[in-house]
Write an enzyme that holds these catalytic residues in place. Structure first.
Site, PDB file in Angstrom:
ATOM      1  N   GLY A 189       0.973  -1.400  -0.092  1.00  0.00           N
ATOM      2  CA  GLY A 189      -0.095  -0.026   0.033  1.00  0.00           C
ATOM      3  C   GLY A 189       1.288   1.122  -0.113  1.00  0.00           C
ATOM      4  O   GLY A 189       2.156   1.650   1.162  1.00  0.00           O
ATOM      5  N   GLY A 198      -0.261   4.082   0.429  1.00  0.00           N
ATOM      6  CA  GLY A 198      -0.818   5.838   0.420  1.00  0.00           C
ATOM      7  C   GLY A 198       0.050   5.927   1.912  1.00  0.00           C
ATOM      8  O   GLY A 198       0.874   6.301   1.101  1.00  0.00           O
ATOM      9  N   PHE A 199      -0.734   7.232   2.759  1.00  0.00           N
ATOM     10  CA  PHE A 199       0.017   8.138   3.428  1.00  0.00           C
ATOM     11  C   PHE A 199       0.939   7.556   4.534  1.00  0.00           C
ATOM     12  O   PHE A 199       2.085   7.393   4.630  1.00  0.00           O
ATOM     13  CB  PHE A 199      -0.457   9.229   4.553  1.00  0.00           C
ATOM     14  N   GLY A 200       0.751   6.666   4.484  1.00  0.00           N
ATOM     15  CA  GLY A 200       1.575   5.306   5.800  1.00  0.00           C
ATOM     16  C   GLY A 200       2.453   4.737   4.749  1.00  0.00           C
ATOM     17  O   GLY A 200       3.988   4.630   5.244  1.00  0.00           O
ATOM     18  N   VAL A 210      -2.479  -7.908  -3.956  1.00  0.00           N
ATOM     19  CA  VAL A 210      -2.161  -8.691  -3.144  1.00  0.00           C
ATOM     20  C   VAL A 210      -2.914 -10.092  -2.847  1.00  0.00           C
ATOM     21  O   VAL A 210      -4.252  -9.358  -2.176  1.00  0.00           O
ATOM     22  CB  VAL A 210      -1.921  -7.617  -1.770  1.00  0.00           C
ATOM     23  N   GLU A 270     -17.768  17.592   4.473  1.00  0.00           N
ATOM     24  CA  GLU A 270     -17.190  18.114   3.695  1.00  0.00           C
ATOM     25  C   GLU A 270     -18.148  17.790   1.859  1.00  0.00           C
ATOM     26  O   GLU A 270     -18.337  19.093   1.475  1.00  0.00           O
ATOM     27  CB  GLU A 270     -15.927  17.708   2.625  1.00  0.00           C
ATOM     28  N   ALA A 310      -4.382  11.427   8.113  1.00  0.00           N
ATOM     29  CA  ALA A 310      -4.326  10.984   6.867  1.00  0.00           C
ATOM     30  C   ALA A 310      -2.239  11.345   7.700  1.00  0.00           C
ATOM     31  O   ALA A 310      -1.381  10.659   7.708  1.00  0.00           O
ATOM     32  CB  ALA A 310      -3.984  12.199   6.186  1.00  0.00           C
TER      33      ALA A 310
END
Lengths: 442, 442
Positions: free
Chosen positions: A36, A38-40, A104, A195, A341
């Site tokens: 992954g 993403g932010f991590g 995966v 939002e 995030a």
């Protein structure tokens, strides 16, 4: 309170006696596999930039997505490419990192191997950062009528549904159908729901208001439905009230304590028996972590997140870490670290530093979440910000939100593009990306 | 040679004796229905801005597409929203125009009515401007393996195929598969084929060349296959030679006199028995007009275009005009008017002026195509331009092409956005929109 000032210094350079340091290393460079981007995951890879390891980043998509602005793609304010960066471009100059676009299929923890459709990828350290999806609480059939917002595909689908509703309302002569088409229901009063609701009402009342001849788009109803008695439950009470009144001032109808009991192509039914007829229902009511707990066959919490220890390590699985929205982590006072995030980013940096410390024969202090506060945007000049001692609402909160998001948006180029689009939109109320597109549409 | 200096003055303000001018008008304002909001249809609508008519523009999509730059979306240089504008935004301030997003099912010329899925739309004047699609010369099954480029959906599909080929090549360990994945075949040596081939080789050799670890993207083959013995047949011989050598200098393999006899998921077979193994075949070999001739049950030429008279009028069908790529029109020396944006635009303006003249009781001169020349781009600093007496190639032709296209791109905002992206891409060789997206991808 001992809060660390920056996630960059969150490592723990405590040296230990390491009697057989070089002997302990395998003859090849340790292999770090990150699932992954993403932010991590991306921050874990970036944090290992100068480490003597071989990194493989696996993601089923070829881009890193700046998810906090995804709602703007869904409401035609931004284009997908403005909030997404090719993963391999971000890591192009990082020579110890290889990016593989693969899905995966599972993890063989005994053999320390990741299984994808085409290959087996061995690891010494595995960082799972595969995020979360929206959840329908056992009502998966609702998804067809109420899409959620997690991917670019979701966003362009939602954008098409919103814009198509106005187009069909312009075409029809049936007043009941027109009313249904001009009613938008957003389920879920968290940040994403707030939002979306704010952005849709602004679209209807500002951006497209002069474009139609048979309908008045400003008469569109946007109904925000939340099962709880409060919106944005992570915020203090005072800001909750402000968020609700800011939304209502924009024109959003806020229904609290209103659980959805049915969702079909006629709209939604609520627990009190009310029905809201709508051709466009959007789902922002909950998330479920990715399949990681199943791959690993380990304990998960109610949201499917893998329970990790204070080092983000999966107990009993050597070299295996889970971070971001896929991990269940305790912060200070045992409160859970939120699925945002910045938390994912901090976890990615933390695990990178932990691996570097281990390779250097040092130990690492436990992960500590540096909570800089909580921001939620509602609309133009409307937002709430909880910075601990300081609480902001309205224009100032919105300014802070805008700058914080521009600042964190990955990559100089995207930042300028988004900034120009925001500046333009602010000056003109315009939406630049009002396209109803389909894959291979004819 | 009496060529008119501008399409704006192409009307024919010849006054005639109009004995019963006001009596001839119906009590309501005449209804002008325009099918299709491409360059032809949109310019017809804009040309009628101040006319005493009620205009209805019908398009199955909600946006006008700047098709000459579509190949840049297909090769990740631009985002869809940068070359597409909501039709209703373009016409927002034009109060006599209504836009309906509907699919046309047919035309009842006897009843002077357009049939859509949901309604019947009566007209006094009908302008059909529904464009063209790519054609497979009786091999429609090839489309699945060799998509063409006409819509935004086509472009994002082609973008995904090109980028996915590189991603899969990075993953595989099979040398034969890798070679197939790194071979791109473009069928058709017209402007679109030449643009695509040049843009793909530049992507492989510049934009993404530092991003991979297991492959060298600059070794990718791009093969341009053309059944004719020449590329860009609309250009004079000298420029053809230059275009071919400019392409080859970029690294494209050009195969002339090479008709495709088979196209499947292994690649293409050519008339000389050669096979080119490729996982990404793109089709730019021919176009077929929209269904208008079938709707009208009138004569069509070989490319399905409706044969119109010198006023773009369909003989025997009162008030019915066909323009743009759907019309078969003779230019000077009886040569056919080419299917290019500028010709469609001129036809749209011409029919608008003709209708205004008729409403004023005047007659109109025949349509005359003002041919300003012919431009084709090949790559960075590479193009050919045929301006009649002046012929340019290389950097100057490319500059001219760039400015001409920026100039014609509808709308100030898109123009600046595209300009900034081009300036950035020129300085850095970067591609901003490298996303592999799918509708509702998970």
């Amino acid at each position: 309170m001992l809060r660390q000032s920056s996630e960059e210094v969150m490592i723990l350079a405590e040296l230990e006696a390491t009697p057989a340091k070089t002997d302990a290393l395998p003859p090849r460079r340790p292999r770090v596999v990150i699932l992954g981007a993403g932010f991590g995951g991306l921050n874990a890879a970036l944090g290992l930039r100068n480490a003597p390891v071989d990194i493989t980043v696996v993601d089923r998509r070829n881009y890193h997505l700046f998810q906090p602005l995804l709602y703007q793609v869904a409401t035609a304010g931004l284009s997908p490419a403005q909030i997404a960066m090719p993963i391999r471009r971000v890591l192009a100059s990082q020579k110890n990192a290889t990016v593989l676009m693969e899905k995966v299929e599972g993890v063989d923890t005994a053999a320390r191997t990741v299984l994808t459709g085409s290959r087996r990828i061995p690891y010494d350290y595995l960082i799972i950062a595969t995020g979360a999806r929206h959840a329908y609480f056992g009502h998966d059939a609702w998804e067809a009528n109420a899409p959620g917002l997690k991917t670019i595909g979701d966003a362009t689908e939602i954008r098409a549904r919103i814009l198509t509703a106005f187009e069909k309302a312009e075409v029809t002569d049936d007043p009941a159908l027109r009313e249904k088409l001009l009613t938008f229901v957003v389920v879920g009063g968290g940040p994403t729901g707030v939002e979306l609701a704010g952005a849709i009402i602004e679209l209807a009342r500002k951006a497209i208001v002069r474009d139609f001849r048979n309908i008045d788009s400003s008469t569109a109803r946007v109904v925000l439905v939340e099962a709880d008695e409060r919106l944005l439950t992570a915020f203090p009470e005072k800001l909750l009230q402000s968020a609700k009144s800011q939304l209502e001032k924009l024109g959003v109808e806020v229904k609290l304590g209103a659980a959805v009991t049915e969702c079909d192509d006629n709209g939604v039914a609520l627990a009190d028996g009310q029905r809201v007829a709508s051709a466009c229902v959007l789902w922002a009511a909950g998330v479920m972590a990715s399949r990681a707990a199943k791959w690993l066959d380990v304990a998960a919490d109610r949201a499917g997140r893998v329970v990790v220890d204070e080092h983000l390590h999966v107990p009993g699985r050597e070299g295996l870490y889970v971070i971001g929205d896929t991990a269940s982590v305790k912060g200070k006072d045992d409160s859970p670290v939120p699925g945002v995030a910045l938390a994912a980013k901090q976890m990615g940096r933390y695990v990178a530093d932990l691996i570097k410390a281990r390779l250097a024969g040092r130990t690492a202090e436990p992960f500590r979440y540096a909570d800089y506060g909580n921001l939620a945007t509602i609309g133009r000049k409307a937002a709430v910000a909880d910075l601990g001692p300081i609480q902001l609402r309205g224009f100032l909160a919105w300014l802070l939100w805008s700058f914080a998001h521009l600042w964190f948006l990955v990559g100089f180029r995207n930042r300028t593009g988004v900034f120009l689009d925001w500046a333009w939109a602010y000056a003109t109320f315009d939406r630049s990306a009002r396209l109803i597109t389909e894959r291979r549409d004819r």
